[in-house]
Enzyme design. Structure first.
Site, PDB file in Angstrom:
ATOM      1  N   TYR A  22       0.793  -1.229   0.000  1.00 25.54           N
ATOM      2  CA  TYR A  22       0.000   0.000   0.000  1.00 25.54           C
ATOM      3  C   TYR A  22       0.825   1.280   0.000  1.00 25.54           C
ATOM      4  O   TYR A  22       0.263   2.367  -0.101  1.00 25.54           O
ATOM      5  CB  TYR A  22      -0.957  -0.007   1.193  1.00 25.54           C
ATOM      6  CG  TYR A  22      -1.888  -1.189   1.173  1.00 25.54           C
ATOM      7  CD1 TYR A  22      -2.907  -1.268   0.228  1.00 25.54           C
ATOM      8  CD2 TYR A  22      -1.744  -2.235   2.073  1.00 25.54           C
ATOM      9  CE1 TYR A  22      -3.763  -2.360   0.191  1.00 25.54           C
ATOM     10  CE2 TYR A  22      -2.600  -3.323   2.048  1.00 25.54           C
ATOM     11  CZ  TYR A  22      -3.597  -3.380   1.107  1.00 25.54           C
ATOM     12  OH  TYR A  22      -4.440  -4.461   1.066  1.00 25.54           O
ATOM     13  N   HIS A 101      -9.000   1.364  -5.556  1.00 27.64           N
ATOM     14  CA  HIS A 101      -8.148   0.449  -4.797  1.00 27.64           C
ATOM     15  C   HIS A 101      -6.698   0.849  -5.031  1.00 27.64           C
ATOM     16  O   HIS A 101      -6.291   1.073  -6.171  1.00 27.64           O
ATOM     17  CB  HIS A 101      -8.369  -1.000  -5.225  1.00 27.64           C
ATOM     18  CG  HIS A 101      -9.758  -1.464  -4.981  1.00 27.64           C
ATOM     19  ND1 HIS A 101     -10.208  -1.814  -3.732  1.00 27.64           N
ATOM     20  CD2 HIS A 101     -10.807  -1.591  -5.827  1.00 27.64           C
ATOM     21  CE1 HIS A 101     -11.483  -2.150  -3.823  1.00 27.64           C
ATOM     22  NE2 HIS A 101     -11.873  -2.010  -5.077  1.00 27.64           N
ATOM     23  N   ILE A 102      -5.939   0.927  -3.978  1.00 25.72           N
ATOM     24  CA  ILE A 102      -4.540   1.322  -4.062  1.00 25.72           C
ATOM     25  C   ILE A 102      -3.719   0.236  -4.758  1.00 25.72           C
ATOM     26  O   ILE A 102      -2.905   0.523  -5.626  1.00 25.72           O
ATOM     27  CB  ILE A 102      -3.994   1.639  -2.658  1.00 25.72           C
ATOM     28  CG1 ILE A 102      -4.715   2.873  -2.091  1.00 25.72           C
ATOM     29  CG2 ILE A 102      -2.482   1.847  -2.693  1.00 25.72           C
ATOM     30  CD1 ILE A 102      -4.487   3.108  -0.611  1.00 25.72           C
ATOM     31  N   ARG A 112      -9.813 -11.487  -3.468  1.00 27.65           N
ATOM     32  CA  ARG A 112      -9.795 -10.035  -3.681  1.00 27.65           C
ATOM     33  C   ARG A 112     -10.196  -9.649  -5.100  1.00 27.65           C
ATOM     34  O   ARG A 112     -10.371  -8.487  -5.408  1.00 27.65           O
ATOM     35  CB  ARG A 112      -8.408  -9.471  -3.400  1.00 27.65           C
ATOM     36  CG  ARG A 112      -7.992  -9.571  -1.954  1.00 27.65           C
ATOM     37  CD  ARG A 112      -6.710  -8.808  -1.707  1.00 27.65           C
ATOM     38  NE  ARG A 112      -6.122  -9.188  -0.446  1.00 27.65           N
ATOM     39  CZ  ARG A 112      -6.472  -8.683   0.736  1.00 27.65           C
ATOM     40  NH1 ARG A 112      -7.422  -7.767   0.811  1.00 27.65           N
ATOM     41  NH2 ARG A 112      -5.883  -9.084   1.840  1.00 27.65           N
TER      42      ARG A 112
END
Length: 147
Positions: A22, A101-102, A112
């Site tokens: 992240y 979404h990062i 995911r």
């Protein structure tokens, strides 16, 4: 124009939690960047974060009631929350929302790779780091019709 920027669970840990995925940018940094860019674009941004699904849903209802577009990084609720999807459906029918979404969720664990929100989102930005927030803001500011 007011744009609501929502961040879901664990995003308050940006810069600390899994920086290899992240990055080192904190949520406070992201919010500061969003507020600065919003000022340049002549729009208002309201930034909020919660680890609680019900609180996020209440804020989505607020956006729907006010006709605000939403930028949302739903975190783990992306893959689990039908309730958040149902709330966002009302925004989708109005001002619309962009899912951010990062990380590139499609290059990660199989669980995911499914989003309950993507099918009703105006757009999805994934894998561009925190730049995805700014890109979503720029798009909304450029394309959104004022009420």
């Amino acid at each position: 124009m007011t744009i609501l920027v929502l961040n879901g669970p664990n995003l308050n840990r940006l810069g600390k939690r899994q920086p290899e995925i992240y990055g080192a940018t904190t949520l406070a940094d992201v919010e500061k960047q969003m507020l600065s860019r919003a000022e340049e674009l002549g729009v208002k941004v309201v930034c909020r974060q919660s680890n609680h699904e019900g609180e996020l849903i209440e804020w989505v209802h607020e956006a729907a009631d006010n006709g605000w577009p939403v930028i949302i990084n739903p975190g783990g609720f992306t893959h689990t929350s039908v309730a958040l999807r149902d709330a966002l459906a009302e925004v989708a029918d109005g001002a619309g929302f962009i899912e951010v979404h990062i990380s590139n969720v499609h290059a990660r664990e199989p669980f995911r790779q499914h989003s309950y929100l993507s099918p009703i989102a105006r757009g999805v930005i994934a894998g561009l780091g925190v730049d995805g927030y700014r890109l979503a803001l720029d798009h909304i500011a450029r394309t959104q019709q004022l009420p």
